[in-house]
Design a protein around this motif. Structure first.
Motif, PDB file in Angstrom:
ATOM      1  N   THR A  28     -74.214 -34.199  11.839  1.00 26.25           N
ATOM      2  CA  THR A  28     -75.153 -33.829  12.471  1.00 26.25           C
ATOM      3  C   THR A  28     -75.508 -34.677  13.602  1.00 26.25           C
ATOM      4  OG1 THR A  28     -76.939 -34.719  11.194  1.00 26.25           O
ATOM      5  CG2 THR A  28     -76.042 -32.626  10.523  1.00 26.25           C
ATOM      6  N   VAL A  29     -75.213 -35.886  13.592  1.00 30.95           N
ATOM      7  CA  VAL A  29     -75.692 -36.734  14.687  1.00 30.95           C
ATOM      8  C   VAL A  29     -74.695 -36.789  15.999  1.00 30.95           C
ATOM      9  CG1 VAL A  29     -75.809 -39.286  14.974  1.00 30.95           C
ATOM     10  CG2 VAL A  29     -76.473 -38.240  12.713  1.00 30.95           C
ATOM     11  N   PRO A  30     -75.406 -36.925  16.897  1.00 28.39           N
ATOM     12  CA  PRO A  30     -74.502 -36.766  18.354  1.00 28.39           C
ATOM     13  C   PRO A  30     -73.590 -38.099  18.535  1.00 28.39           C
ATOM     14  CG  PRO A  30     -76.825 -37.556  18.780  1.00 28.39           C
ATOM     15  CD  PRO A  30     -76.706 -37.050  17.267  1.00 28.39           C
ATOM     16  N   PRO A  31     -72.658 -38.109  19.174  1.00 28.08           N
ATOM     17  CA  PRO A  31     -71.755 -39.070  19.337  1.00 28.08           C
ATOM     18  C   PRO A  31     -72.257 -40.160  20.551  1.00 28.08           C
ATOM     19  CG  PRO A  31     -70.985 -37.090  20.627  1.00 28.08           C
ATOM     20  CD  PRO A  31     -72.090 -36.715  19.945  1.00 28.08           C
ATOM     21  N   CYS A  32     -73.328 -40.933  20.118  1.00 29.10           N
ATOM     22  CA  CYS A  32     -73.784 -41.886  20.988  1.00 29.10           C
ATOM     23  C   CYS A  32     -73.954 -43.183  20.568  1.00 29.10           C
ATOM     24  CB  CYS A  32     -75.306 -41.200  21.377  1.00 29.10           C
ATOM     25  SG  CYS A  32     -76.448 -41.472  20.053  1.00 29.10           S
ATOM     26  N   VAL A  82     -88.077 -38.193  12.606  1.00 32.09           N
ATOM     27  CA  VAL A  82     -86.771 -38.433  11.863  1.00 32.09           C
ATOM     28  C   VAL A  82     -87.402 -38.916  10.179  1.00 32.09           C
ATOM     29  CG1 VAL A  82     -84.994 -39.991  11.621  1.00 32.09           C
ATOM     30  CG2 VAL A  82     -85.585 -39.414  13.732  1.00 32.09           C
ATOM     31  N   VAL A  83     -86.806 -38.256   9.292  1.00 34.54           N
ATOM     32  CA  VAL A  83     -87.193 -38.460   7.796  1.00 34.54           C
ATOM     33  C   VAL A  83     -85.902 -39.038   7.258  1.00 34.54           C
ATOM     34  CG1 VAL A  83     -87.592 -37.430   5.717  1.00 34.54           C
ATOM     35  CG2 VAL A  83     -88.594 -36.547   7.764  1.00 34.54           C
ATOM     36  N   ALA A 124     -83.018 -36.579   8.233  1.00 30.70           N
ATOM     37  CA  ALA A 124     -83.412 -35.305   8.662  1.00 30.70           C
ATOM     38  C   ALA A 124     -84.083 -35.215   9.894  1.00 30.70           C
ATOM     39  CB  ALA A 124     -83.932 -34.528   7.644  1.00 30.70           C
ATOM     40  N   LEU A 125     -84.034 -33.998  10.742  1.00 33.32           N
ATOM     41  CA  LEU A 125     -85.044 -34.064  11.951  1.00 33.32           C
ATOM     42  C   LEU A 125     -85.800 -32.789  12.039  1.00 33.32           C
ATOM     43  CD1 LEU A 125     -86.144 -35.348  14.473  1.00 33.32           C
ATOM     44  CD2 LEU A 125     -83.833 -34.892  15.587  1.00 33.32           C
ATOM     45  N   PRO A 126     -86.764 -32.718  11.052  1.00 31.98           N
ATOM     46  CA  PRO A 126     -87.820 -31.541  11.176  1.00 31.98           C
ATOM     47  C   PRO A 126     -88.621 -31.795  12.392  1.00 31.98           C
ATOM     48  CG  PRO A 126     -88.414 -32.851   9.467  1.00 31.98           C
ATOM     49  CD  PRO A 126     -87.367 -33.536   9.893  1.00 31.98           C
ATOM     50  N   TYR A 127     -89.238 -30.730  12.768  1.00 32.52           N
ATOM     51  CA  TYR A 127     -90.385 -30.900  13.703  1.00 32.52           C
ATOM     52  C   TYR A 127     -91.639 -29.905  13.722  1.00 32.52           C
ATOM     53  CZ  TYR A 127     -88.189 -26.634  16.113  1.00 32.52           C
ATOM     54  OH  TYR A 127     -87.907 -25.370  16.407  1.00 32.52           O
ATOM     55  N   ALA A 128     -92.493 -30.399  14.105  1.00 34.01           N
ATOM     56  CA  ALA A 128     -93.905 -29.508  14.386  1.00 34.01           C
ATOM     57  C   ALA A 128     -93.922 -28.980  15.606  1.00 34.01           C
ATOM     58  CB  ALA A 128     -94.997 -30.669  14.058  1.00 34.01           C
ATOM     59  N   ARG A 129     -94.393 -27.794  15.708  1.00 32.27           N
ATOM     60  CA  ARG A 129     -94.759 -27.081  16.954  1.00 32.27           C
ATOM     61  C   ARG A 129     -96.222 -26.481  16.836  1.00 32.27           C
ATOM     62  NH1 ARG A 129     -90.867 -22.203  18.917  1.00 32.27           N
ATOM     63  NH2 ARG A 129     -89.838 -23.955  20.052  1.00 32.27           N
ATOM     64  N   SER A 136     -79.869 -28.593   1.459  1.00 29.44           N
ATOM     65  CA  SER A 136     -79.791 -27.543   2.028  1.00 29.44           C
ATOM     66  C   SER A 136     -79.177 -27.890   3.510  1.00 29.44           C
ATOM     67  CB  SER A 136     -80.977 -26.803   2.280  1.00 29.44           C
ATOM     68  OG  SER A 136     -81.738 -26.480   1.014  1.00 29.44           O
ATOM     69  N   LEU A 137     -79.434 -29.064   4.004  1.00 26.80           N
ATOM     70  CA  LEU A 137     -78.853 -29.370   5.152  1.00 26.80           C
ATOM     71  C   LEU A 137     -77.327 -29.770   5.151  1.00 26.80           C
ATOM     72  CD1 LEU A 137     -78.983 -30.167   8.101  1.00 26.80           C
ATOM     73  CD2 LEU A 137     -79.564 -32.418   7.459  1.00 26.80           C
TER      74      LEU A 137
END
Length: 451
Positions: free
Chosen positions: A36-40, A287-288, A309-314, A347-348
């Protein structure tokens, strides 16, 4: 003396450091969370005052020798990422090593404007990950050691984020420093267990799609997409101001962490400062770290890889603006709570499995039409334990420019509860918060060197 706005760094030597003993070539599988992590590349730099009682030549020799020995415990950082024709990636631990560069800067380290990392760091003090060849794959780690005219030293490192999160990378840096001082590693020796983050049978990933999406192909860090101008800063936040933020957030009997209070404060600053329209949705990701939260699954504390994990609030801009700090802190707290558990991470893992061959990407990273930013805590990273034998760093920080809207607080070198905060933001965002009357962060000072 005036502070130079720019300076020159000359790399005079590059060599490859390999493990001190022969590594039996083997494949270290990527976990589903790694995918799930970008190639950076993620940059980390450690600044030191002039090492007394030793020369720069001795510093270089010691660092290369200890790095070679540290690779024996952490063979992944001496390996290569290999891509097969079908797009499948493998981490091959083959002992091919990492590039080690020797460099010299033409000014004193105390004259460098480290508060402005794009000008001070990028292209000067941290190396790039340069591919050997298509056949050999991509290196995952590189080091540049730079001496300044005053004798100060910066150890700049770059690692492939797909191989490790920042917690794991800091395990390696601490391990490397311990080896350099000829001290035992103990719990800092990385564990490469891959039998934990495996999908269930059958997979169960209910509601995880609220936070993640399928994409194909995976967004590349070198995509030629027009980007708005970004800039970065490193700020100082005193322990007194941190405690005030927490007190302001802890209303009506509720208690929030210092990180939750700070994140709520920054969210409010960004939305108020930019004068975002009231009806617009605004996102804040957190980032959790799962490493400390997956004990029932058997996760070792020294796991090497990505467990994030990267949940977010809106929330609507109108609510963020008008509601008290405690309201935003609760929104952030609830999001962290929803992800800081074994079920979310499992779950992820399951969602990634059923999404193959497509990649899985955090939804907040595609929210380009809504104000968004991500906070990643480095408050538990042992940055100031990275002592190679000539003293602790007087400044250490991460540096990541892959996407705008990235914020990482870390401990300050003072050890008094204050923080250093790295921000990589859109220029408009940075101008907005710095001009806000309630902005309480200060740019770090060159006085951090020499005491």
């Amino acid at each position: 003396m005036s502070i130079p706005k720019d300076y020159n760094v000359e790399v005079v030597r590059r060599e490859v450091v390999i493990p001190a003993t022969v590594i039996q070539e083997h494949v270290l599988p990527f976990s589903n969370i790694d995918l799930t992590v970008p190639p950076c590349g993620v940059h980390v730099f450690f600044c030191y005052d002039k090492p007394f009682q030793t020369s720069f030549a001795s510093v270089l020799s010691s660092l290369k020798s200890s790095l070679s020995r540290a690779f024996v415990s952490c063979s992944a950082f001496a390996g290569r990422v290999v891509s097969h024709g079908d797009g499948d990636l493998q981490m091959v631990c083959n002992g091919k090593g990492a590039e080690f560069s020797e460099a010299y800067a033409d000014i004193c380290i105390a004259q460098v404007e480290f508060y402005n990392p794009i000008a001070a760091i990028e292209g000067k003090l941290v190396p790039l990950l340069v591919k050997d060849s298509e056949e050999n794959g991509s290196p995952v780690f590189a080091v540049q050691v730079t001496e300044f005219s005053c004798g100060g030293v910066v150890v700049g490192c770059t690692f492939d984020h797909r191989i490790a999160d920042s917690f794991s990378a800091n395990l390696f840096f601490t391990c490397w420093a311990n080896v350099s001082r000829n001290e035992p590693n103990g719990s800092t020796t990385p564990s490469f267990t891959r039998s934990i983050l495996v999908p269930r049978d059958p997979p169960n990933c209910f509601e995880i799609e609220k936070m993640y999406t399928r994409v194909h192909p995976f967004p590349q860090s070198n995509m030629q997409i027009p980007q708005p101008p970004i800039t970065s800063r490193i700020y100082y936040l005193s322990s007194k101001d941190i405690e005030k933020l927490q007190q302001n957030a802890n209303q009506n009997g509720n208690k929030y962490t210092k990180l939750e209070a700070f994140s709520a404060y920054l969210w409010k600053m960004l939305i108020q400062g930019q004068e975002v329209e009231n009806i617009m949705n605004c996102n804040m990701g957190i980032v959790v770290d799962g490493c400390s939260r997956l004990t029932k699954m058997g996760m070792p504390s020294n796991y090497f890889g990505n467990v994030i994990a990267l949940p977010y609030a809106r929330a609507r801009a109108e609510d963020i603006k008008k509601e008290p700090l405690s309201w935003s802190a609760k929104v952030i707290h609830d999001v962290i709570y929803s992800a800081a558990n074994e079920e979310h991470f499992q779950s992820l893992v399951d969602f990634v499995e059923i999404s193959k061959p497509s990649s899985v990407f955090a939804r907040i990273c595609e929210s380009i039409d809504e104000p968004s930013f991500v906070v990643s805590s480095g408050l538990h990273f042992p940055l100031y334990k990275v002592d190679y034998g000539w003293g602790k760093p007087c400044l250490a920080s991460h540096y990541l420019t892959y996407v705008p809207g990235y914020v990482m607080p870390t401990p300050s070198p003072y050890g008094d509860g204050s923080w250093l905060i790295y921000m990589n933001l859109l220029v408009d965002q940075l101008n907005a918060i710095e001009s806000h009357p309630d902005f309480i962060l200060c740019l770090i000072s060159q006085n951090i060197f020499g005491g």
